[in-house]
Design a protein around this motif. Sequence first.
Motif, PDB file in Angstrom:
ATOM      1  N   UNK A 165     -31.653  47.005 -38.278  1.00 24.93           N
ATOM      2  CA  UNK A 165     -32.064  46.098 -39.904  1.00 24.93           C
ATOM      3  C   UNK A 165     -32.818  46.897 -40.766  1.00 24.93           C
ATOM      4  N   UNK A 166     -34.370  46.173 -40.025  1.00 24.44           N
ATOM      5  CA  UNK A 166     -35.514  47.058 -40.727  1.00 24.44           C
ATOM      6  C   UNK A 166     -35.144  48.597 -41.619  1.00 24.44           C
ATOM      7  N   UNK A 167     -34.310  49.367 -40.453  1.00 26.70           N
ATOM      8  CA  UNK A 167     -34.851  50.537 -39.971  1.00 26.70           C
ATOM      9  C   UNK A 167     -33.339  51.031 -41.065  1.00 26.70           C
ATOM     10  N   UNK A 221     -38.128  36.837 -40.304  1.00 28.25           N
ATOM     11  CA  UNK A 221     -38.080  37.638 -41.533  1.00 28.25           C
ATOM     12  C   UNK A 221     -39.310  38.535 -42.156  1.00 28.25           C
ATOM     13  N   UNK A 222     -40.217  37.881 -42.315  1.00 26.97           N
ATOM     14  CA  UNK A 222     -41.779  38.809 -43.091  1.00 26.97           C
ATOM     15  C   UNK A 222     -41.865  39.567 -42.502  1.00 26.97           C
ATOM     16  N   UNK A 223     -41.866  39.413 -40.741  1.00 30.76           N
ATOM     17  CA  UNK A 223     -42.381  41.298 -39.602  1.00 30.76           C
ATOM     18  C   UNK A 223     -40.759  41.543 -40.093  1.00 30.76           C
ATOM     19  N   UNK A 224     -39.934  41.240 -39.875  1.00 28.81           N
ATOM     20  CA  UNK A 224     -38.947  42.559 -40.507  1.00 28.81           C
ATOM     21  C   UNK A 224     -39.431  42.861 -42.043  1.00 28.81           C
ATOM     22  N   UNK A 263     -33.223  38.860 -23.884  1.00 30.11           N
ATOM     23  CA  UNK A 263     -32.330  37.970 -25.408  1.00 30.11           C
ATOM     24  C   UNK A 263     -33.368  38.010 -26.264  1.00 30.11           C
ATOM     25  N   UNK A 264     -35.118  37.916 -26.057  1.00 35.43           N
ATOM     26  CA  UNK A 264     -35.359  37.894 -27.320  1.00 35.43           C
ATOM     27  C   UNK A 264     -35.389  40.105 -27.583  1.00 35.43           C
ATOM     28  N   UNK A 265     -35.947  40.710 -26.160  1.00 32.87           N
ATOM     29  CA  UNK A 265     -36.222  42.021 -26.694  1.00 32.87           C
ATOM     30  C   UNK A 265     -34.459  42.397 -27.086  1.00 32.87           C
ATOM     31  N   UNK A 273     -34.564  44.014 -30.585  1.00 33.65           N
ATOM     32  CA  UNK A 273     -33.954  45.312 -30.843  1.00 33.65           C
ATOM     33  C   UNK A 273     -32.614  45.720 -32.486  1.00 33.65           C
ATOM     34  N   UNK A 274     -32.714  44.166 -32.659  1.00 33.66           N
ATOM     35  CA  UNK A 274     -31.315  44.244 -33.803  1.00 33.66           C
ATOM     36  C   UNK A 274     -32.202  43.875 -35.325  1.00 33.66           C
TER      37      UNK A 274
END
Length: 277
Positions: free
Chosen positions: A116-118, A180-183, A105-107, A111-112
């Motif tokens: 989102x970042x891409x 969110x900061x890392x994203x 689930x974490x992986x 990926x989500x």
Amino acid sequence: MRPDHLPTPAQIIGELLLHHPEAASLLARASHWRSLAVWSAATTRRKFAAAQAARLAYEELAYLLEPRRRHPINFAAGLLLLLVLSTGLVTLDLIELGGLRSVLAALAATAVWLTEAWLGAVAVRQRRWTLVAAITTTAALLGLLLVALHDLGPHPGRPTIGGYLSGHAVFGALTAAFILVLTAGAAALMAHLEPASLLVARQRWYRARAAYEEAAETEQADAEAAAVAAVAAESWLGLVRARVTAVAADEEHLTLATMALAGALVGNGRAQLPSSQ
């Protein structure tokens, strides 16, 4: 000596090579190093042209793909940093989703976030600010969903804050905020990352430049050897001139023709004497 009894230049040089103990060695030494110098100089010119073409191709591709960005992030370094950010996202997602029991689930969540970042990076580069706002809102909603999942289930013994918000929920909210900061950092990195095709073109240019530098070093070494071998060429031409003088001292035309043939033999190591018949 009568003109009809004069030997030809080929005959004079042929007899010299046949009977003089040093003539063949001097000719071989001089022609070998001169031929190598000519060949290496031609190779260096080709390598230089290839390096220049590769450099221009790289710069034109950079201007085409990145017309306004002066210093994009190196692709390899950017991928390494993106891997570090992805590791951080996986770790935080594991915390939010219940530890090691939720690795898959974490992986999937990571990926989500990276998707989102891409999408955000693409929208920023295309200056589609409405889409950027929509992606940001979606990320915030996903963060709230993670906080809710983190706080599901009873947590006996945990203190409450203000009578309705547990410390566990506060920790979940902080973790979601870090996610969110890392994203956002991953999105900024993707937005400033150079295209992979630019990396390939730059590596092609570097390889062509290295090949040119190697060829230039070889050319320099061959040129120095050819300069040393020039002594052998002078000795060879001296032997030929002495031979012509001994055979026909008064025949200037024969002397010039023989010296010209001797010089041609030095200039082309594969040259052969014409038939003496």
